[in-house]
Design an enzyme around this catalytic site. Sequence first.
Site, PDB file in Angstrom:
ATOM      1  N   SER A 156       0.692  -1.144  -0.063  1.00 61.61           N
ATOM      2  CA  SER A 156      -0.002  -0.043  -0.051  1.00 61.61           C
ATOM      3  C   SER A 156       0.648   1.286  -0.065  1.00 61.61           C
ATOM      4  O   SER A 156       1.814   1.327  -0.797  1.00 61.61           O
ATOM      5  CB  SER A 156      -0.901  -0.170   1.127  1.00 61.61           C
ATOM      6  OG  SER A 156      -2.009   0.879   1.109  1.00 61.61           O
ATOM      7  N   ASP A 321      -8.442  -6.733  -5.091  1.00 64.83           N
ATOM      8  CA  ASP A 321      -8.073  -5.358  -4.423  1.00 64.83           C
ATOM      9  C   ASP A 321      -8.656  -4.460  -5.177  1.00 64.83           C
ATOM     10  O   ASP A 321      -8.184  -4.185  -6.457  1.00 64.83           O
ATOM     11  CB  ASP A 321      -6.403  -5.213  -4.249  1.00 64.83           C
ATOM     12  CG  ASP A 321      -6.005  -3.983  -3.603  1.00 64.83           C
ATOM     13  OD1 ASP A 321      -7.095  -2.886  -3.287  1.00 64.83           O
ATOM     14  OD2 ASP A 321      -4.912  -3.938  -3.445  1.00 64.83           O
ATOM     15  N   HIS A 354      -7.780  -5.406  -0.452  1.00 66.17           N
ATOM     16  CA  HIS A 354      -6.488  -4.678  -0.158  1.00 66.17           C
ATOM     17  C   HIS A 354      -5.881  -5.427   0.828  1.00 66.17           C
ATOM     18  O   HIS A 354      -4.621  -5.520   0.966  1.00 66.17           O
ATOM     19  CB  HIS A 354      -6.955  -3.198  -0.062  1.00 66.17           C
ATOM     20  CG  HIS A 354      -5.587  -2.371   0.193  1.00 66.17           C
ATOM     21  ND1 HIS A 354      -4.748  -2.383  -0.849  1.00 66.17           N
ATOM     22  CD2 HIS A 354      -5.306  -1.521   0.979  1.00 66.17           C
ATOM     23  CE1 HIS A 354      -3.562  -1.676  -0.511  1.00 66.17           C
ATOM     24  NE2 HIS A 354      -4.082  -1.200   0.535  1.00 66.17           N
TER      25      HIS A 354
END
Lengths: 382, 209
Positions: A156, A321, A354
Amino acid sequence: MQPRSVGIVKTEYVELFQPPNELRLDSGEKIGPITVAYETYGTLNADRSNAILLCHALSGDAHAAGRNNEEDAKPGWWDDMVGPGKGFDTSKYFCICANVIGGCMGSTGPSSTNLRTGRPYGLSFPVVTIADMVRVQRELMRHLGIERLMCVSGGSMGGMQALQWTVDYPEMVLSAIPIASAAQQSSQGIAFDVVGRRAIMSDPKWRGGNYYAFGDPPLDGLALARMVAHITYLSEVSMRRKFGRRLQDRERYGYDFATEFQVESYLYYQGDKFTQRFDANTYLYITKAIDYFDLAASKGSLAEALREVTAKFLVIAFTSDWLYLPAQSREIVSALKVNNVDVSYCEIESDYGHDAFLLEVEEQERLIGNFLSGVAREHGIA
Amino acid sequence: MSDAAARLAYDVIVDLVGRGSRVLDLGCGDGLLLARLMAEKGARGTGVELSQAGVQAAIARGLSVVQGDLDQGLADYRDGSFDWVILNQTLQSLVNPSLVLNEMLRVGKSALVGFPNCGHWRARWHLLLTGHMPQQASLDYRWYDTPATRLLTIADFRSYCGERGINIVREVFLTDPDGGRPTRWPNLRAETAIFVLAGQIEGRPRQRP
Protein backbone atom coordinates in the site's frame (compact mmCIF):
# COMPACT_ATOMS: atom_id res chain seq x y z
CA MET A 1 8.32 -17.59 22.31
CA GLN A 2 6.49 -18.21 19.06
CA PRO A 3 8.32 -20.33 16.52
CA ARG A 4 9.92 -18.33 13.72
CA SER A 5 9.51 -15.10 15.71
CA VAL A 6 12.07 -12.36 16.08
CA GLY A 7 11.12 -12.43 19.78
CA ILE A 8 11.19 -9.37 21.99
CA VAL A 9 12.28 -6.23 20.17
CA LYS A 10 12.95 -2.72 21.34
CA THR A 11 11.90 0.37 19.44
CA GLU A 12 14.87 2.68 18.97
CA TYR A 13 14.76 6.46 18.61
CA VAL A 14 17.17 8.78 16.88
CA GLU A 15 17.14 12.53 16.29
CA LEU A 16 18.03 13.48 12.73
CA PHE A 17 18.18 16.75 10.81
CA GLN A 18 19.49 18.78 13.73
CA PRO A 19 19.45 22.50 12.96
CA PRO A 20 20.97 24.03 10.99
CA ASN A 21 20.76 20.88 8.83
CA GLU A 22 17.00 20.78 8.75
CA LEU A 23 15.10 18.66 6.25
CA ARG A 24 13.86 20.61 3.28
CA LEU A 25 10.43 19.29 2.35
CA ASP A 26 8.68 19.11 -1.03
CA SER A 27 6.47 21.96 0.19
CA GLY A 28 9.54 24.17 0.52
CA GLU A 29 9.29 24.29 4.30
CA LYS A 30 12.09 23.17 6.56
CA ILE A 31 11.81 21.04 9.65
CA GLY A 32 14.27 19.74 12.21
CA PRO A 33 15.18 18.08 14.37
CA ILE A 34 13.12 15.03 13.49
CA THR A 35 12.83 12.08 15.82
CA VAL A 36 12.60 8.75 14.03
CA ALA A 37 11.29 5.64 15.74
CA TYR A 38 12.64 2.44 14.22
CA GLU A 39 13.16 -1.22 14.86
CA THR A 40 15.65 -3.68 13.40
CA TYR A 41 15.50 -7.45 13.11
CA GLY A 42 18.33 -9.82 12.31
CA THR A 43 22.01 -8.99 12.03
CA LEU A 44 23.78 -6.66 9.66
CA ASN A 45 26.53 -8.67 7.98
CA ALA A 46 30.19 -7.65 7.88
CA ASP A 47 30.05 -5.87 4.52
CA ARG A 48 26.70 -4.28 5.36
CA SER A 49 25.08 -5.70 2.27
CA ASN A 50 22.08 -7.58 3.67
CA ALA A 51 19.90 -4.65 4.79
CA ILE A 52 16.23 -4.58 3.84
CA LEU A 53 14.02 -1.59 4.50
CA LEU A 54 10.37 -2.34 5.24
CA CYS A 55 7.97 0.56 4.74
CA HIS A 56 4.68 0.68 6.57
CA ALA A 57 1.24 1.63 5.30
CA LEU A 58 -1.13 4.38 6.45
CA SER A 59 -1.88 3.02 9.90
CA GLY A 60 1.34 1.10 10.45
CA ASP A 61 4.36 1.89 12.58
CA ALA A 62 7.98 0.95 13.23
CA HIS A 63 6.90 -2.20 15.03
CA ALA A 64 6.81 -4.64 12.12
CA ALA A 65 7.66 -7.86 13.89
CA GLY A 66 7.98 -9.56 17.26
CA ARG A 67 6.70 -8.18 20.52
CA ASN A 68 7.85 -5.15 22.47
CA ASN A 69 6.86 -6.79 25.77
CA GLU A 70 6.19 -10.33 26.92
CA GLU A 71 2.60 -9.30 27.67
CA ASP A 72 1.86 -7.84 24.22
CA ALA A 73 -1.31 -9.47 22.92
CA LYS A 74 -0.33 -9.00 19.30
CA PRO A 75 2.96 -9.00 17.42
CA GLY A 76 4.06 -6.33 14.93
CA TRP A 77 2.00 -5.56 11.85
CA TRP A 78 4.04 -7.70 9.43
CA ASP A 79 5.03 -10.45 11.85
CA ASP A 80 3.70 -13.08 9.44
CA MET A 81 6.32 -12.09 6.89
CA VAL A 82 9.27 -10.97 9.00
CA GLY A 83 11.21 -13.45 11.11
CA PRO A 84 13.64 -16.35 10.97
CA GLY A 85 12.63 -18.59 8.07
CA LYS A 86 9.86 -16.23 6.96
CA GLY A 87 9.53 -14.29 3.68
CA PHE A 88 11.87 -11.61 4.96
CA ASP A 89 14.16 -14.09 6.61
CA THR A 90 15.80 -12.40 9.58
CA SER A 91 18.26 -15.26 9.94
CA LYS A 92 19.76 -14.08 6.62
CA TYR A 93 18.81 -10.44 6.30
CA PHE A 94 18.90 -7.32 8.45
CA CYS A 95 15.45 -5.75 8.32
CA ILE A 96 14.67 -2.17 9.32
CA CYS A 97 11.30 -0.54 9.77
CA ALA A 98 10.79 3.10 10.74
CA ASN A 99 7.71 5.13 11.55
CA VAL A 100 7.21 7.75 8.82
CA ILE A 101 7.56 11.48 9.36
CA GLY A 102 4.09 12.84 10.15
CA GLY A 103 3.34 9.65 12.07
CA CYS A 104 2.15 9.28 15.63
CA MET A 105 4.05 6.19 16.69
CA GLY A 106 7.28 7.75 17.89
CA SER A 107 8.46 9.69 14.85
CA THR A 108 7.95 13.44 14.66
CA GLY A 109 4.47 14.35 13.53
CA PRO A 110 1.65 16.79 14.24
CA SER A 111 1.19 15.42 17.77
CA SER A 112 4.86 15.99 18.62
CA THR A 113 5.99 19.01 20.56
CA ASN A 114 7.27 21.87 18.47
CA LEU A 115 10.51 22.79 20.23
CA ARG A 116 10.07 26.42 19.25
CA THR A 117 6.70 26.84 20.91
CA GLY A 118 6.76 24.08 23.49
CA ARG A 119 3.35 22.99 22.27
CA PRO A 120 2.21 20.22 19.91
CA TYR A 121 2.50 21.16 16.25
CA GLY A 122 -1.11 20.49 15.33
CA LEU A 123 -1.78 21.91 11.88
CA SER A 124 1.36 24.03 12.04
CA PHE A 125 3.20 20.81 11.18
CA PRO A 126 4.28 21.09 7.55
CA VAL A 127 2.53 18.92 4.99
CA VAL A 128 4.77 16.01 4.04
CA THR A 129 4.93 13.80 0.96
CA ILE A 130 5.96 10.22 0.24
CA ALA A 131 9.27 11.61 -1.07
CA ASP A 132 9.75 13.43 2.25
CA MET A 133 9.18 10.17 4.14
CA VAL A 134 11.85 8.57 1.96
CA ARG A 135 14.29 11.44 2.60
CA VAL A 136 13.99 10.80 6.31
CA GLN A 137 14.52 7.07 5.82
CA ARG A 138 17.59 7.79 3.70
CA GLU A 139 19.00 9.85 6.57
CA LEU A 140 18.24 7.00 8.95
CA MET A 141 20.24 4.67 6.68
CA ARG A 142 23.15 7.11 6.87
CA HIS A 143 22.84 7.03 10.66
CA LEU A 144 22.89 3.23 10.60
CA GLY A 145 25.89 3.20 8.27
CA ILE A 146 24.00 1.53 5.44
CA GLU A 147 24.89 2.78 1.98
CA ARG A 148 23.13 0.12 -0.02
CA LEU A 149 19.81 -1.60 0.54
CA MET A 150 19.41 -5.12 -0.69
CA CYS A 151 15.68 -4.50 -0.90
CA VAL A 152 13.00 -1.95 -0.10
CA SER A 153 9.51 -3.30 0.32
CA GLY A 154 6.09 -2.44 1.63
CA GLY A 155 2.41 -2.75 0.97
CA SER A 156 0.00 0.00 0.00
CA MET A 157 1.60 3.32 1.03
CA GLY A 158 4.68 1.26 1.90
CA GLY A 159 4.87 0.23 -1.74
CA MET A 160 4.74 3.88 -2.76
CA GLN A 161 7.77 4.56 -0.59
CA ALA A 162 9.58 1.57 -2.11
CA LEU A 163 8.91 2.97 -5.60
CA GLN A 164 10.04 6.43 -4.54
CA TRP A 165 13.27 4.96 -3.18
CA THR A 166 14.14 3.36 -6.52
CA VAL A 167 13.59 6.68 -8.27
CA ASP A 168 15.24 9.06 -5.79
CA TYR A 169 18.18 6.89 -4.72
CA PRO A 170 18.64 4.41 -7.58
CA GLU A 171 22.25 3.75 -6.68
CA MET A 172 21.28 2.65 -3.17
CA VAL A 173 18.60 0.08 -3.97
CA LEU A 174 19.31 -3.38 -5.39
CA SER A 175 15.70 -4.53 -5.43
CA ALA A 176 12.20 -3.41 -4.62
CA ILE A 177 8.98 -5.22 -3.80
CA PRO A 178 5.95 -2.91 -3.96
CA ILE A 179 2.86 -4.83 -2.87
CA ALA A 180 -0.79 -3.89 -3.48
CA SER A 181 0.37 -0.43 -4.42
CA ALA A 182 0.38 2.09 -7.23
CA ALA A 183 2.56 4.72 -8.86
CA GLN A 184 -0.14 7.28 -8.21
CA GLN A 185 -3.12 7.58 -5.92
CA SER A 186 -6.25 7.13 -8.01
CA SER A 187 -9.13 9.55 -8.08
CA GLN A 188 -11.19 6.95 -6.25
CA GLY A 189 -8.49 6.59 -3.61
CA ILE A 190 -8.35 10.34 -3.11
CA ALA A 191 -12.13 10.39 -2.83
CA PHE A 192 -12.15 7.98 0.09
CA ASP A 193 -9.34 9.90 1.79
CA VAL A 194 -11.30 13.12 1.38
CA VAL A 195 -14.28 11.56 3.15
CA GLY A 196 -11.99 10.43 5.97
CA ARG A 197 -10.44 13.84 6.39
CA ARG A 198 -13.81 15.56 6.36
CA ALA A 199 -15.08 13.14 9.02
CA ILE A 200 -12.22 14.22 11.28
CA MET A 201 -12.35 17.92 10.50
CA SER A 202 -16.09 18.15 11.01
CA ASP A 203 -15.85 16.62 14.48
CA PRO A 204 -16.28 19.66 16.81
CA LYS A 205 -13.63 18.16 19.08
CA TRP A 206 -11.06 18.52 16.32
CA ARG A 207 -10.86 22.29 17.08
CA GLY A 208 -8.86 23.22 13.99
CA GLY A 209 -6.31 20.56 14.89
CA ASN A 210 -5.50 22.02 18.31
CA TYR A 211 -7.20 19.40 20.43
CA TYR A 212 -4.16 18.11 22.29
CA ALA A 213 -4.45 20.45 25.29
CA PHE A 214 -8.09 19.59 25.91
CA GLY A 215 -7.63 15.90 26.59
CA ASP A 216 -10.68 15.23 24.47
CA PRO A 217 -9.55 14.31 20.93
CA PRO A 218 -11.93 13.96 17.95
CA LEU A 219 -12.42 10.24 18.37
CA ASP A 220 -15.76 10.10 16.59
CA GLY A 221 -14.38 11.75 13.49
CA LEU A 222 -11.33 9.51 13.47
CA ALA A 223 -13.43 6.39 14.03
CA LEU A 224 -15.70 7.36 11.16
CA ALA A 225 -12.68 7.93 8.90
CA ARG A 226 -11.39 4.50 9.82
CA MET A 227 -14.76 2.85 9.20
CA VAL A 228 -14.95 4.26 5.67
CA ALA A 229 -11.35 3.31 4.97
CA HIS A 230 -11.83 -0.17 6.36
CA ILE A 231 -14.55 -0.87 3.81
CA THR A 232 -12.04 -0.13 1.06
CA TYR A 233 -9.65 -2.71 2.52
CA LEU A 234 -12.16 -5.54 2.15
CA SER A 235 -13.99 -6.91 -0.85
CA GLU A 236 -17.62 -7.64 -1.56
CA VAL A 237 -16.88 -11.36 -1.44
CA SER A 238 -14.89 -11.22 1.78
CA MET A 239 -17.64 -9.17 3.47
CA ARG A 240 -20.33 -11.53 2.22
CA ARG A 241 -18.38 -14.50 3.58
CA LYS A 242 -17.41 -12.90 6.85
CA PHE A 243 -20.70 -11.20 7.74
CA GLY A 244 -23.33 -11.76 5.11
CA ARG A 245 -26.54 -10.16 6.34
CA ARG A 246 -26.20 -11.86 9.70
CA LEU A 247 -27.32 -10.03 12.81
CA GLN A 248 -25.21 -9.54 15.89
CA ASP A 249 -26.58 -10.92 19.18
CA ARG A 250 -30.16 -11.07 18.01
CA GLU A 251 -32.45 -13.26 15.97
CA ARG A 252 -34.69 -10.73 14.26
CA TYR A 253 -34.80 -7.08 13.34
CA GLY A 254 -35.28 -4.71 16.23
CA TYR A 255 -36.81 -1.94 14.11
CA ASP A 256 -34.56 0.56 15.79
CA PHE A 257 -31.09 2.06 15.20
CA ALA A 258 -29.08 0.01 17.61
CA THR A 259 -26.06 -1.78 16.19
CA GLU A 260 -27.63 -4.83 14.65
CA PHE A 261 -25.81 -6.17 11.57
CA GLN A 262 -22.59 -8.08 12.10
CA VAL A 263 -20.85 -5.91 9.54
CA GLU A 264 -22.07 -2.85 11.41
CA SER A 265 -20.74 -4.11 14.70
CA TYR A 266 -17.43 -5.01 13.05
CA LEU A 267 -16.94 -1.55 11.56
CA TYR A 268 -17.80 0.14 14.85
CA TYR A 269 -15.31 -2.09 16.59
CA GLN A 270 -12.59 -1.36 14.02
CA GLY A 271 -13.28 2.37 14.22
CA ASP A 272 -13.14 2.50 18.00
CA LYS A 273 -10.12 0.26 18.26
CA PHE A 274 -8.26 2.53 15.86
CA THR A 275 -8.87 5.66 17.94
CA GLN A 276 -7.09 4.04 20.87
CA ARG A 277 -3.79 4.03 19.00
CA PHE A 278 -3.93 6.66 16.29
CA ASP A 279 -3.79 10.44 16.14
CA ALA A 280 -6.45 12.24 14.11
CA ASN A 281 -4.07 14.88 12.73
CA THR A 282 -1.61 12.21 11.65
CA TYR A 283 -4.48 10.63 9.73
CA LEU A 284 -4.96 13.92 7.89
CA TYR A 285 -1.27 14.30 7.10
CA ILE A 286 -0.61 10.78 5.94
CA THR A 287 -3.69 10.51 3.75
CA LYS A 288 -2.67 13.84 2.22
CA ALA A 289 0.81 12.48 1.50
CA ILE A 290 -0.81 9.49 -0.20
CA ASP A 291 -3.12 11.72 -2.23
CA TYR A 292 -0.21 13.84 -3.46
CA PHE A 293 1.66 10.76 -4.58
CA ASP A 294 2.10 10.66 -8.35
CA LEU A 295 5.47 9.42 -9.55
CA ALA A 296 4.77 10.36 -13.16
CA ALA A 297 3.68 13.92 -12.43
CA SER A 298 7.00 15.69 -12.69
CA LYS A 299 8.26 13.68 -15.68
CA GLY A 300 5.21 13.50 -17.91
CA SER A 301 5.00 9.72 -17.94
CA LEU A 302 5.66 6.90 -15.54
CA ALA A 303 8.14 5.31 -17.95
CA GLU A 304 10.08 8.57 -18.00
CA ALA A 305 9.93 8.81 -14.21
CA LEU A 306 11.38 5.30 -13.86
CA ARG A 307 14.15 5.89 -16.40
CA GLU A 308 17.03 5.86 -13.94
CA VAL A 309 15.76 2.87 -12.01
CA THR A 310 18.27 0.05 -11.72
CA ALA A 311 16.67 -2.00 -8.95
CA LYS A 312 15.31 -5.41 -9.79
CA PHE A 313 11.57 -5.52 -9.12
CA LEU A 314 9.00 -7.94 -7.81
CA VAL A 315 5.57 -6.35 -8.10
CA ILE A 316 2.71 -8.07 -6.30
CA ALA A 317 -1.02 -7.37 -6.65
CA PHE A 318 -4.19 -9.11 -5.53
CA THR A 319 -7.09 -9.93 -7.80
CA SER A 320 -9.83 -8.59 -5.52
CA ASP A 321 -8.01 -5.41 -4.43
CA TRP A 322 -10.17 -2.54 -5.64
CA LEU A 323 -8.37 0.22 -3.71
CA TYR A 324 -5.06 -0.43 -5.48
CA LEU A 325 -6.11 -2.35 -8.54
CA PRO A 326 -3.94 -4.99 -10.22
CA ALA A 327 -4.21 -2.73 -13.28
CA GLN A 328 -2.27 -0.08 -11.33
CA SER A 329 0.46 -2.58 -10.53
CA ARG A 330 0.54 -3.61 -14.18
CA GLU A 331 1.14 0.05 -15.05
CA ILE A 332 4.26 -0.05 -12.93
CA VAL A 333 5.35 -3.29 -14.58
CA SER A 334 4.76 -1.82 -18.05
CA ALA A 335 6.80 1.28 -17.31
CA LEU A 336 9.63 -0.86 -15.94
CA LYS A 337 9.56 -3.11 -19.01
CA VAL A 338 9.81 -0.10 -21.29
CA ASN A 339 12.99 0.79 -19.42
CA ASN A 340 14.34 -2.76 -19.66
CA VAL A 341 14.27 -3.07 -15.88
CA ASP A 342 14.39 -6.61 -14.57
CA VAL A 343 10.84 -7.11 -13.29
CA SER A 344 8.67 -9.93 -12.06
CA TYR A 345 4.97 -9.57 -11.49
CA CYS A 346 2.54 -11.81 -9.69
CA GLU A 347 -1.16 -11.29 -9.37
CA ILE A 348 -2.18 -13.37 -6.40
CA GLU A 349 -5.65 -14.86 -6.55
CA SER A 350 -7.39 -13.69 -3.38
CA ASP A 351 -10.82 -12.67 -2.10
CA TYR A 352 -9.47 -10.54 0.72
CA GLY A 353 -9.35 -7.25 -1.17
CA HIS A 354 -6.62 -4.76 -0.29
CA ASP A 355 -6.12 -6.45 3.10
CA ALA A 356 -4.78 -9.46 1.19
CA PHE A 357 -1.29 -7.99 1.42
CA LEU A 358 -1.35 -8.74 5.14
CA LEU A 359 -3.36 -11.96 4.91
CA GLU A 360 -2.12 -13.95 1.90
CA VAL A 361 0.97 -15.04 3.74
CA GLU A 362 1.83 -18.38 2.15
CA GLU A 363 2.01 -17.25 -1.47
CA GLN A 364 3.87 -14.07 -0.59
CA GLU A 365 6.30 -15.85 1.68
CA ARG A 366 7.36 -18.13 -1.17
CA LEU A 367 7.47 -15.35 -3.75
CA ILE A 368 9.42 -12.92 -1.61
CA GLY A 369 11.70 -15.55 -0.07
CA ASN A 370 12.66 -16.91 -3.50
CA PHE A 371 12.99 -13.47 -5.03
CA LEU A 372 15.31 -12.30 -2.24
CA SER A 373 17.39 -15.48 -2.52
CA GLY A 374 17.85 -14.63 -6.19
CA VAL A 375 18.94 -11.08 -5.37
CA ALA A 376 21.34 -12.38 -2.70
CA ARG A 377 22.80 -14.90 -5.17
CA GLU A 378 23.26 -12.31 -7.91
CA HIS A 379 25.07 -9.89 -5.63
CA GLY A 380 26.98 -12.40 -3.56
CA ILE A 381 25.20 -11.41 -0.36
CA ALA A 382 25.73 -13.92 2.40
CA MET B 1 3.55 -34.05 -24.95
CA SER B 2 5.73 -36.44 -23.01
CA ASP B 3 8.48 -35.12 -20.73
CA ALA B 4 11.03 -36.78 -22.94
CA ALA B 5 9.63 -35.08 -26.03
CA ALA B 6 9.56 -31.73 -24.22
CA ARG B 7 13.17 -32.20 -23.26
CA LEU B 8 14.12 -33.02 -26.84
CA ALA B 9 12.45 -29.83 -28.01
CA TYR B 10 14.28 -27.89 -25.29
CA ASP B 11 17.57 -29.40 -26.49
CA VAL B 12 16.86 -28.11 -29.98
CA ILE B 13 15.98 -24.64 -28.69
CA VAL B 14 18.99 -24.41 -26.40
CA ASP B 15 21.10 -25.40 -29.39
CA LEU B 16 19.62 -22.70 -31.61
CA VAL B 17 19.86 -19.77 -29.22
CA GLY B 18 23.18 -17.97 -29.36
CA ARG B 19 25.39 -17.46 -26.33
CA GLY B 20 24.56 -14.39 -24.24
CA SER B 21 21.29 -13.74 -26.06
CA ARG B 22 18.54 -11.66 -24.59
CA VAL B 23 15.53 -13.97 -24.53
CA LEU B 24 11.80 -13.49 -23.95
CA ASP B 25 9.94 -16.74 -23.33
CA LEU B 26 6.19 -16.42 -23.86
CA GLY B 27 4.17 -18.91 -21.87
CA CYS B 28 7.28 -19.93 -19.96
CA GLY B 29 5.45 -22.22 -17.52
CA ASP B 30 7.69 -23.13 -14.60
CA GLY B 31 10.67 -21.55 -16.35
CA LEU B 32 12.62 -24.74 -17.06
CA LEU B 33 13.56 -23.73 -20.61
CA LEU B 34 14.58 -20.22 -19.56
CA ALA B 35 16.66 -21.61 -16.71
CA ARG B 36 18.45 -23.93 -19.16
CA LEU B 37 19.06 -21.08 -21.59
CA MET B 38 20.55 -18.99 -18.81
CA ALA B 39 22.67 -21.81 -17.40
CA GLU B 40 23.83 -23.35 -20.69
CA LYS B 41 23.93 -20.31 -22.96
CA GLY B 42 24.47 -17.47 -20.54
CA ALA B 43 21.25 -15.96 -21.84
CA ARG B 44 19.60 -13.00 -20.17
CA GLY B 45 16.04 -14.15 -19.98
CA THR B 46 12.63 -13.05 -18.90
CA GLY B 47 9.30 -14.80 -19.19
CA VAL B 48 5.60 -14.19 -19.44
CA GLU B 49 3.25 -16.71 -17.88
CA LEU B 50 -0.48 -16.75 -17.32
CA SER B 51 -0.66 -19.02 -14.28
CA GLN B 52 0.21 -18.00 -10.73
CA ALA B 53 1.70 -21.44 -10.10
CA GLY B 54 3.99 -21.04 -13.11
CA VAL B 55 5.11 -17.60 -11.96
CA GLN B 56 5.82 -18.90 -8.44
CA ALA B 57 7.86 -21.80 -9.81
CA ALA B 58 9.81 -19.61 -12.22
CA ILE B 59 10.65 -17.06 -9.52
CA ALA B 60 11.77 -19.95 -7.33
CA ARG B 61 14.29 -20.73 -10.09
CA GLY B 62 15.56 -17.16 -9.74
CA LEU B 63 13.98 -16.03 -13.01
CA SER B 64 12.19 -12.79 -13.80
CA VAL B 65 8.67 -13.54 -14.89
CA VAL B 66 5.66 -11.35 -15.46
CA GLN B 67 2.23 -12.80 -14.93
CA GLY B 68 0.15 -11.80 -17.88
CA ASP B 69 -1.96 -12.71 -20.85
CA LEU B 70 -0.11 -12.96 -24.15
CA ASP B 71 -3.29 -12.22 -26.02
CA GLN B 72 -3.00 -8.66 -24.71
CA GLY B 73 0.13 -8.29 -26.84
CA LEU B 74 3.64 -7.22 -25.96
CA ALA B 75 3.10 -3.48 -26.19
CA ASP B 76 5.54 -2.67 -23.38
CA TYR B 77 8.56 -4.00 -25.20
CA ARG B 78 10.43 -1.85 -27.67
CA ASP B 79 11.09 -2.99 -31.25
CA GLY B 80 13.90 -5.49 -31.52
CA SER B 81 14.59 -5.47 -27.79
CA PHE B 82 15.20 -9.24 -27.65
CA ASP B 83 17.55 -11.45 -29.63
CA TRP B 84 15.03 -14.26 -29.31
CA VAL B 85 11.33 -14.37 -28.57
CA ILE B 86 10.21 -17.92 -27.90
CA LEU B 87 6.69 -19.29 -28.13
CA ASN B 88 7.08 -22.97 -27.37
CA GLN B 89 3.99 -25.19 -27.03
CA THR B 90 1.84 -22.12 -26.40
CA LEU B 91 0.66 -21.14 -29.89
CA GLN B 92 -2.11 -23.75 -29.77
CA SER B 93 -3.70 -22.06 -26.71
CA LEU B 94 -3.72 -18.48 -27.93
CA VAL B 95 -6.89 -16.58 -28.69
CA ASN B 96 -5.10 -14.08 -30.94
CA PRO B 97 -2.23 -15.99 -32.52
CA SER B 98 -1.71 -13.47 -35.31
CA LEU B 99 -1.42 -10.58 -32.86
CA VAL B 100 1.10 -12.49 -30.77
CA LEU B 101 3.14 -13.62 -33.78
CA ASN B 102 3.27 -10.08 -35.18
CA GLU B 103 4.37 -8.78 -31.81
CA MET B 104 7.04 -11.47 -31.57
CA LEU B 105 8.45 -10.42 -34.93
CA ARG B 106 8.40 -6.80 -33.79
CA VAL B 107 10.16 -7.17 -30.43
CA GLY B 108 12.45 -10.07 -31.38
CA LYS B 109 15.32 -10.13 -33.81
CA SER B 110 14.47 -13.81 -34.15
CA ALA B 111 11.27 -15.59 -33.19
CA LEU B 112 10.96 -19.26 -32.39
CA VAL B 113 7.63 -21.07 -32.57
CA GLY B 114 7.22 -24.66 -31.42
CA PHE B 115 3.91 -26.52 -31.69
CA PRO B 116 2.44 -30.01 -31.99
CA ASN B 117 1.85 -31.00 -35.59
CA CYS B 118 -1.70 -32.18 -36.18
CA GLY B 119 -0.74 -33.32 -39.68
CA HIS B 120 1.09 -36.30 -38.22
CA TRP B 121 0.02 -39.59 -39.82
CA ARG B 122 -1.27 -41.02 -36.56
CA ALA B 123 -3.62 -38.06 -36.11
CA ARG B 124 -4.84 -38.35 -39.68
CA TRP B 125 -5.26 -42.09 -39.35
CA HIS B 126 -7.17 -41.73 -36.12
CA LEU B 127 -9.62 -39.24 -37.58
CA LEU B 128 -10.02 -41.24 -40.76
CA LEU B 129 -10.65 -44.55 -39.00
CA THR B 130 -12.60 -43.58 -35.91
CA GLY B 131 -14.17 -40.29 -36.91
CA HIS B 132 -13.07 -38.88 -33.56
CA MET B 133 -10.69 -35.99 -33.04
CA PRO B 134 -7.20 -37.32 -32.40
CA GLN B 135 -5.66 -37.42 -28.95
CA GLN B 136 -2.08 -37.86 -29.85
CA ALA B 137 0.56 -37.77 -27.19
CA SER B 138 1.01 -34.04 -27.50
CA LEU B 139 -2.73 -33.38 -27.28
CA ASP B 140 -3.78 -35.21 -24.17
CA TYR B 141 -7.20 -33.65 -23.95
CA ARG B 142 -10.58 -34.20 -25.58
CA TRP B 143 -12.16 -31.56 -27.78
CA TYR B 144 -14.19 -30.16 -24.86
CA ASP B 145 -11.48 -29.69 -22.26
CA THR B 146 -8.38 -28.96 -24.27
CA PRO B 147 -6.64 -25.60 -23.88
CA ALA B 148 -5.28 -26.30 -27.36
CA THR B 149 -7.94 -24.62 -29.42
CA ARG B 150 -5.66 -23.81 -32.35
CA LEU B 151 -4.94 -27.10 -34.04
CA LEU B 152 -2.62 -26.69 -36.98
CA THR B 153 -0.21 -28.58 -39.15
CA ILE B 154 3.26 -27.86 -40.43
CA ALA B 155 1.73 -27.16 -43.83
CA ASP B 156 -0.70 -24.71 -42.23
CA PHE B 157 2.07 -22.79 -40.55
CA ARG B 158 4.19 -22.67 -43.67
CA SER B 159 1.37 -21.25 -45.74
CA TYR B 160 0.53 -18.78 -42.94
CA CYS B 161 4.09 -17.46 -43.10
CA GLY B 162 4.12 -17.52 -46.90
CA GLU B 163 0.94 -15.47 -47.16
CA ARG B 164 2.33 -12.82 -44.83
CA GLY B 165 5.84 -12.66 -46.17
CA ILE B 166 7.24 -13.97 -42.91
CA ASN B 167 10.73 -15.25 -43.47
CA ILE B 168 11.24 -18.80 -42.16
CA VAL B 169 14.92 -19.06 -41.34
CA ARG B 170 14.95 -22.60 -40.05
CA GLU B 171 12.72 -25.57 -39.44
CA VAL B 172 13.37 -28.44 -37.07
CA PHE B 173 11.00 -31.39 -36.89
CA LEU B 174 10.92 -34.01 -34.17
CA THR B 175 9.30 -37.39 -33.79
CA ASP B 176 8.07 -38.48 -30.41
CA PRO B 177 9.43 -40.25 -28.44
CA ASP B 178 12.60 -41.27 -30.26
CA GLY B 179 13.67 -37.74 -31.17
CA GLY B 180 14.20 -38.57 -34.80
CA ARG B 181 14.44 -35.58 -37.10
CA PRO B 182 12.58 -36.43 -40.29
CA THR B 183 13.50 -34.19 -43.18
CA ARG B 184 11.27 -35.83 -45.78
CA TRP B 185 7.50 -35.65 -45.34
CA PRO B 186 7.74 -33.88 -41.98
CA ASN B 187 4.07 -32.93 -42.03
CA LEU B 188 3.27 -36.64 -42.04
CA ARG B 189 6.08 -37.87 -39.82
CA ALA B 190 6.85 -35.22 -37.18
CA GLU B 191 4.94 -34.79 -33.94
CA THR B 192 6.63 -31.53 -33.06
CA ALA B 193 7.57 -28.59 -35.27
CA ILE B 194 10.00 -25.81 -34.40
CA PHE B 195 10.22 -22.80 -36.67
CA VAL B 196 12.71 -19.97 -36.53
CA LEU B 197 11.38 -16.75 -38.03
CA ALA B 198 13.28 -13.60 -38.89
CA GLY B 199 12.17 -10.60 -36.87
CA GLN B 200 11.20 -7.44 -38.71
CA ILE B 201 14.13 -5.46 -37.44
CA GLU B 202 16.58 -7.82 -39.12
CA GLY B 203 15.33 -7.04 -42.60
CA ARG B 204 15.13 -3.34 -41.96
CA PRO B 205 18.03 -0.90 -42.17
CA ARG B 206 19.13 0.06 -38.69
CA GLN B 207 17.89 3.41 -37.56
CA ARG B 208 20.56 5.97 -37.04
CA PRO B 209 20.84 7.25 -33.49
